[in-house]
Structures are given as C-alpha cells and as structure tokens.
Design a protein around this motif. Structure first.
Motif, PDB file in Angstrom:
ATOM      1  N   THR A   1       0.812  -1.223   0.000  1.00  0.00           N
ATOM      2  CA  THR A   1       0.000   0.000   0.000  1.00  0.00           C
ATOM      3  C   THR A   1       0.838   1.262   0.000  1.00  0.00           C
ATOM      4  OG1 THR A   1      -0.137   0.042   2.414  1.00  0.00           O
ATOM      5  CG2 THR A   1      -1.900  -1.131   1.228  1.00  0.00           C
ATOM      6  N   LYS A   2       2.165   1.091   0.121  1.00  0.00           N
ATOM      7  CA  LYS A   2       3.085   2.224   0.202  1.00  0.00           C
ATOM      8  C   LYS A   2       2.683   3.156   1.336  1.00  0.00           C
ATOM      9  CE  LYS A   2       4.475   2.007  -4.562  1.00  0.00           C
ATOM     10  NZ  LYS A   2       3.679   1.591  -5.631  1.00  0.00           N
ATOM     11  N   MET A   3       2.216   2.568   2.407  1.00  0.00           N
ATOM     12  CA  MET A   3       1.778   3.344   3.557  1.00  0.00           C
ATOM     13  C   MET A   3       2.883   3.314   4.598  1.00  0.00           C
ATOM     14  SD  MET A   3      -0.620   5.269   4.703  1.00  0.00           S
ATOM     15  CE  MET A   3      -1.881   4.946   3.499  1.00  0.00           C
ATOM     16  N   SER A   4       3.280   4.491   5.007  1.00  0.00           N
ATOM     17  CA  SER A   4       4.308   4.603   6.037  1.00  0.00           C
ATOM     18  C   SER A   4       3.952   5.792   6.912  1.00  0.00           C
ATOM     19  CB  SER A   4       5.681   4.823   5.403  1.00  0.00           C
ATOM     20  OG  SER A   4       5.714   6.092   4.772  1.00  0.00           O
ATOM     21  N   ALA A   5       4.635   5.923   8.015  1.00  0.00           N
ATOM     22  CA  ALA A   5       4.389   7.069   8.893  1.00  0.00           C
ATOM     23  C   ALA A   5       4.669   8.361   8.142  1.00  0.00           C
ATOM     24  CB  ALA A   5       5.260   6.965  10.148  1.00  0.00           C
ATOM     25  N   ASP A   6       5.715   8.371   7.330  1.00  0.00           N
ATOM     26  CA  ASP A   6       6.038   9.570   6.550  1.00  0.00           C
ATOM     27  C   ASP A   6       4.907   9.918   5.592  1.00  0.00           C
ATOM     28  OD1 ASP A   6       8.461   9.817   7.824  1.00  0.00           O
ATOM     29  OD2 ASP A   6       9.635   8.993   6.160  1.00  0.00           O
ATOM     30  N   ASN A   7       4.360   8.887   4.928  1.00  0.00           N
ATOM     31  CA  ASN A   7       3.282   9.112   3.973  1.00  0.00           C
ATOM     32  C   ASN A   7       2.040   9.665   4.660  1.00  0.00           C
ATOM     33  OD1 ASN A   7       0.705   7.870   2.552  1.00  0.00           O
ATOM     34  ND2 ASN A   7       2.287   8.129   0.977  1.00  0.00           N
ATOM     35  N   VAL A   8       1.674   9.069   5.788  1.00  0.00           N
ATOM     36  CA  VAL A   8       0.500   9.535   6.532  1.00  0.00           C
ATOM     37  C   VAL A   8       0.694  10.992   6.965  1.00  0.00           C
ATOM     38  CG1 VAL A   8      -0.841   9.255   8.666  1.00  0.00           C
ATOM     39  CG2 VAL A   8      -0.209   7.263   7.314  1.00  0.00           C
ATOM     40  N   LEU A   9       1.861  11.283   7.502  1.00  0.00           N
ATOM     41  CA  LEU A   9       2.111  12.642   7.981  1.00  0.00           C
ATOM     42  C   LEU A   9       2.170  13.642   6.824  1.00  0.00           C
ATOM     43  CD1 LEU A   9       4.637  11.858  10.825  1.00  0.00           C
ATOM     44  CD2 LEU A   9       2.222  12.457  11.044  1.00  0.00           C
ATOM     45  N   LYS A  10       2.710  13.234   5.664  1.00  0.00           N
ATOM     46  CA  LYS A  10       2.734  14.129   4.506  1.00  0.00           C
ATOM     47  C   LYS A  10       1.315  14.447   4.051  1.00  0.00           C
ATOM     48  CE  LYS A  10       4.408  14.800  -0.188  1.00  0.00           C
ATOM     49  NZ  LYS A  10       3.468  15.858  -0.321  1.00  0.00           N
TER      50      LYS A  10
ATOM     51  N   LEU B   1      -1.332  14.381   5.870  1.00  0.00           N
ATOM     52  CA  LEU B   1      -1.911  15.232   6.896  1.00  0.00           C
ATOM     53  C   LEU B   1      -1.491  16.682   6.696  1.00  0.00           C
ATOM     54  CD1 LEU B   1      -3.492  15.642   9.502  1.00  0.00           C
ATOM     55  CD2 LEU B   1      -1.446  14.986  10.763  1.00  0.00           C
ATOM     56  N   VAL B   2      -0.215  16.894   6.449  1.00  0.00           N
ATOM     57  CA  VAL B   2       0.283  18.250   6.219  1.00  0.00           C
ATOM     58  C   VAL B   2      -0.353  18.838   4.966  1.00  0.00           C
ATOM     59  CG1 VAL B   2       2.344  19.612   5.615  1.00  0.00           C
ATOM     60  CG2 VAL B   2       2.428  17.956   7.486  1.00  0.00           C
ATOM     61  N   ASP B   3      -0.445  18.059   3.883  1.00  0.00           N
ATOM     62  CA  ASP B   3      -1.087  18.540   2.648  1.00  0.00           C
ATOM     63  C   ASP B   3      -2.520  18.960   2.909  1.00  0.00           C
ATOM     64  OD1 ASP B   3       1.236  18.030   1.247  1.00  0.00           O
ATOM     65  OD2 ASP B   3       0.482  16.181   0.294  1.00  0.00           O
TER      66      ASP B   3
ATOM     67  N   THR C   1      -6.061  18.170  -6.417  1.00  0.00           N
ATOM     68  CA  THR C   1      -6.227  16.760  -6.049  1.00  0.00           C
ATOM     69  C   THR C   1      -6.550  16.578  -4.572  1.00  0.00           C
ATOM     70  OG1 THR C   1      -4.673  16.153  -7.773  1.00  0.00           O
ATOM     71  CG2 THR C   1      -5.118  14.496  -6.107  1.00  0.00           C
ATOM     72  N   VAL C   2      -5.871  17.309  -3.699  1.00  0.00           N
ATOM     73  CA  VAL C   2      -6.102  17.147  -2.257  1.00  0.00           C
ATOM     74  C   VAL C   2      -7.568  17.385  -1.901  1.00  0.00           C
ATOM     75  CG1 VAL C   2      -5.477  19.516  -1.577  1.00  0.00           C
ATOM     76  CG2 VAL C   2      -5.188  17.641   0.045  1.00  0.00           C
ATOM     77  N   TRP C   3      -8.221  18.312  -2.583  1.00  0.00           N
ATOM     78  CA  TRP C   3      -9.636  18.583  -2.305  1.00  0.00           C
ATOM     79  C   TRP C   3     -10.532  17.515  -2.926  1.00  0.00           C
ATOM     80  CZ3 TRP C   3     -11.323  21.619   1.347  1.00  0.00           C
ATOM     81  CH2 TRP C   3     -10.503  22.647   1.801  1.00  0.00           C
ATOM     82  N   ARG C   4     -10.199  17.064  -4.150  1.00  0.00           N
ATOM     83  CA  ARG C   4     -11.024  16.023  -4.785  1.00  0.00           C
ATOM     84  C   ARG C   4     -11.008  14.742  -3.966  1.00  0.00           C
ATOM     85  NH1 ARG C   4      -8.420  17.807  -9.652  1.00  0.00           N
ATOM     86  NH2 ARG C   4      -7.173  15.906  -9.602  1.00  0.00           N
ATOM     87  N   LYS C   5      -9.887  14.436  -3.325  1.00  0.00           N
ATOM     88  CA  LYS C   5      -9.790  13.227  -2.506  1.00  0.00           C
ATOM     89  C   LYS C   5     -10.432  13.402  -1.139  1.00  0.00           C
ATOM     90  CE  LYS C   5      -5.710  11.301  -4.703  1.00  0.00           C
ATOM     91  NZ  LYS C   5      -4.330  10.854  -4.511  1.00  0.00           N
TER      92      LYS C   5
ATOM     93  N   LYS D   1     -19.864  17.824   1.017  1.00  0.00           N
ATOM     94  CA  LYS D   1     -19.432  17.440   2.353  1.00  0.00           C
ATOM     95  C   LYS D   1     -18.045  16.822   2.226  1.00  0.00           C
ATOM     96  CE  LYS D   1     -20.546  14.690   6.392  1.00  0.00           C
ATOM     97  NZ  LYS D   1     -21.428  13.716   7.006  1.00  0.00           N
ATOM     98  N   LEU D   2     -17.092  17.373   2.983  1.00  0.00           N
ATOM     99  CA  LEU D   2     -15.723  16.882   2.934  1.00  0.00           C
ATOM    100  C   LEU D   2     -15.484  15.884   4.059  1.00  0.00           C
ATOM    101  CD1 LEU D   2     -13.955  20.289   2.269  1.00  0.00           C
ATOM    102  CD2 LEU D   2     -14.514  18.526   0.596  1.00  0.00           C
ATOM    103  N   LEU D   3     -14.591  14.966   3.798  1.00  0.00           N
ATOM    104  CA  LEU D   3     -14.212  13.996   4.826  1.00  0.00           C
ATOM    105  C   LEU D   3     -13.499  14.693   5.973  1.00  0.00           C
ATOM    106  CD1 LEU D   3     -12.668  11.137   2.669  1.00  0.00           C
ATOM    107  CD2 LEU D   3     -14.872  11.098   3.813  1.00  0.00           C
ATOM    108  N   ASP D   4     -13.610  14.115   7.153  1.00  0.00           N
ATOM    109  CA  ASP D   4     -12.811  14.559   8.285  1.00  0.00           C
ATOM    110  C   ASP D   4     -11.456  13.884   8.114  1.00  0.00           C
ATOM    111  OD1 ASP D   4     -11.592  15.100  10.684  1.00  0.00           O
ATOM    112  OD2 ASP D   4     -13.198  14.300  11.942  1.00  0.00           O
ATOM    113  N   LYS D   5     -10.591  14.510   7.330  1.00  0.00           N
ATOM    114  CA  LYS D   5      -9.325  13.898   6.962  1.00  0.00           C
ATOM    115  C   LYS D   5      -8.435  13.592   8.161  1.00  0.00           C
ATOM    116  CE  LYS D   5      -8.488  13.335   2.728  1.00  0.00           C
ATOM    117  NZ  LYS D   5      -8.486  12.014   2.149  1.00  0.00           N
ATOM    118  N   LEU D   6      -8.475  14.428   9.150  1.00  0.00           N
ATOM    119  CA  LEU D   6      -7.651  14.185  10.328  1.00  0.00           C
ATOM    120  C   LEU D   6      -8.028  12.852  10.965  1.00  0.00           C
ATOM    121  CD1 LEU D   6      -5.495  15.173  12.279  1.00  0.00           C
ATOM    122  CD2 LEU D   6      -7.260  16.419  13.504  1.00  0.00           C
TER     123      LEU D   6
END
Length: 187
Positions: free
Chosen positions: A77-86, A88-90, A114-118, A138-143
């Motif tokens: 999934t290419k999921m890492s702590a760095d990816n999640v935090l990036k 989040l910052v985006d 893209t960040v808004w479409r997702k 309605k936007l997702l609660d991304k946090l």
C-alpha cells in the motif's frame, strides 16, 4: 557416590504455524483491535476464542508472522508514517479558496486540486428551476481518517510505542521470591 542428573532434552525446534494459526494472523491484521473476532473468523470456537487469541498472541511464531504480514501490506500500500504525515500536512495546508471562484461559488470539481477532490465524502446538486441550483459538498474529516489509517496499518504515526518485556515467567518470579524469603530467614 556419583549423583546422576537427568539429561536435559535438546531444545526443540519450533514447529511451523498451522493453517488455522495462519488464518488467525491474516484475520488479525484486518482488524488488530479485536483479537477475539480474529480467532472466531479463523475457525476457533467462540466460547474459547478470547482465551485462544490470548495464547496465540503470546506465541513468538504468531508475533513474527503478524509482523511479516504487516510489513508486506505496508509495502503493497506504500503506507508509512512519513506518507500519513505528509498527507496530513497537505490536507492542513489546503486552502478553501482553491475550490472557490472569484464570486465565491464552488468551481467545477475537475478544476479542484487533487487534495480537495480526494476529500469529498458526498455532494448533492439540486436544480430547483432554471435560475437556482443548490450545491452541497461534504468533505471527509481527513484528520480522523488519517489517524485511523495510521493506527490500523501499524505505521504508528499517532501511537506512542511502549516496549514491554514479557520474558519473565511466573515461575521466575516465584523462584526469586523464595530466594528473597530464604535470605531473610537466614540473617
């Protein structure tokens, strides 16, 4: 007089995990918050699933297999702590002005970054008459989503790590207590 001591049996090589144990590991990584459900899904009896799950989780072979499966999934999934935090910052840096035009109306979705479409949870478009159109986005609660993803895939982006040494057995503790008690009675 020679005292014969019984020979120690050679250390037994750990046996590989069986199919049911493998199913438990697979089910556990799907939902690491509920070991009992993982045991039931793997085919263990529901009446003893809690106890069996606890026993399985204490088994070093199971711990190792779960760690392997989680590593494999994180790579896929290419999921890492760095990816999640990036991500989040985006999300935190995303500016609502990016999806609005100069009149304050919502731009067409293809014009959104893209960040808004997702981040769309749902949207509604209702045409009341030729001149009035209602748009509701309605936007997702991304946090919250990223927090759950970070915890679920064991990237530990939001979790403090606690190292616990579970190698001291009850027998070791009892032997240590007896030794202390004997030392106290000798003095």
């Amino acid at each position: 007089m020679t005292i014969k001591r019984p020979r120690k049996k050679p250390a037994r090589q750990p046996t590989p995990i069986n199919d049911k144990m493998e199913r438990f590991c697979q089910e556990y990584i799907k939902s690491p918050d509920n070991q009992t459900d993982a045991a039931i899904s793997a085919g263990y009896a529901s009446g003893s699933a809690c106890k069996r799950a606890s026993q399985l989780m204490a088994d070093p072979r199971i711990q190792e297999r779960i760690a392997q499966l989680m590593q494999q999934r994180n790579k896929r999934t290419k999921m890492s702590a760095d990816n999640v935090l990036k991500r989040l910052v985006d999300m935190l840096d995303a500016d609502i002005a990016d999806i609005l035009n100069d009149n304050g109306d919502i731009k067409t979705i293809k014009d959104w970054p893209t960040v808004w479409r997702k981040s769309i949870a749902s949207f509604e478009i209702a045409v009341i008459d030729e001149n009035v159109t209602v748009k509701k986005v309605k936007l997702l609660d991304k946090l919250r989503v990223l927090e759950l993803v970070g915890k679920h895939v064991d990237v530990n982006a939001f979790r403090d790590r606690v190292q616990v040494d579970v190698n001291v057995s009850l027998a070791d503790k009892l032997a240590s207590a007896r030794k202390r008690a004997q030392q106290g009675s000798v003095e």
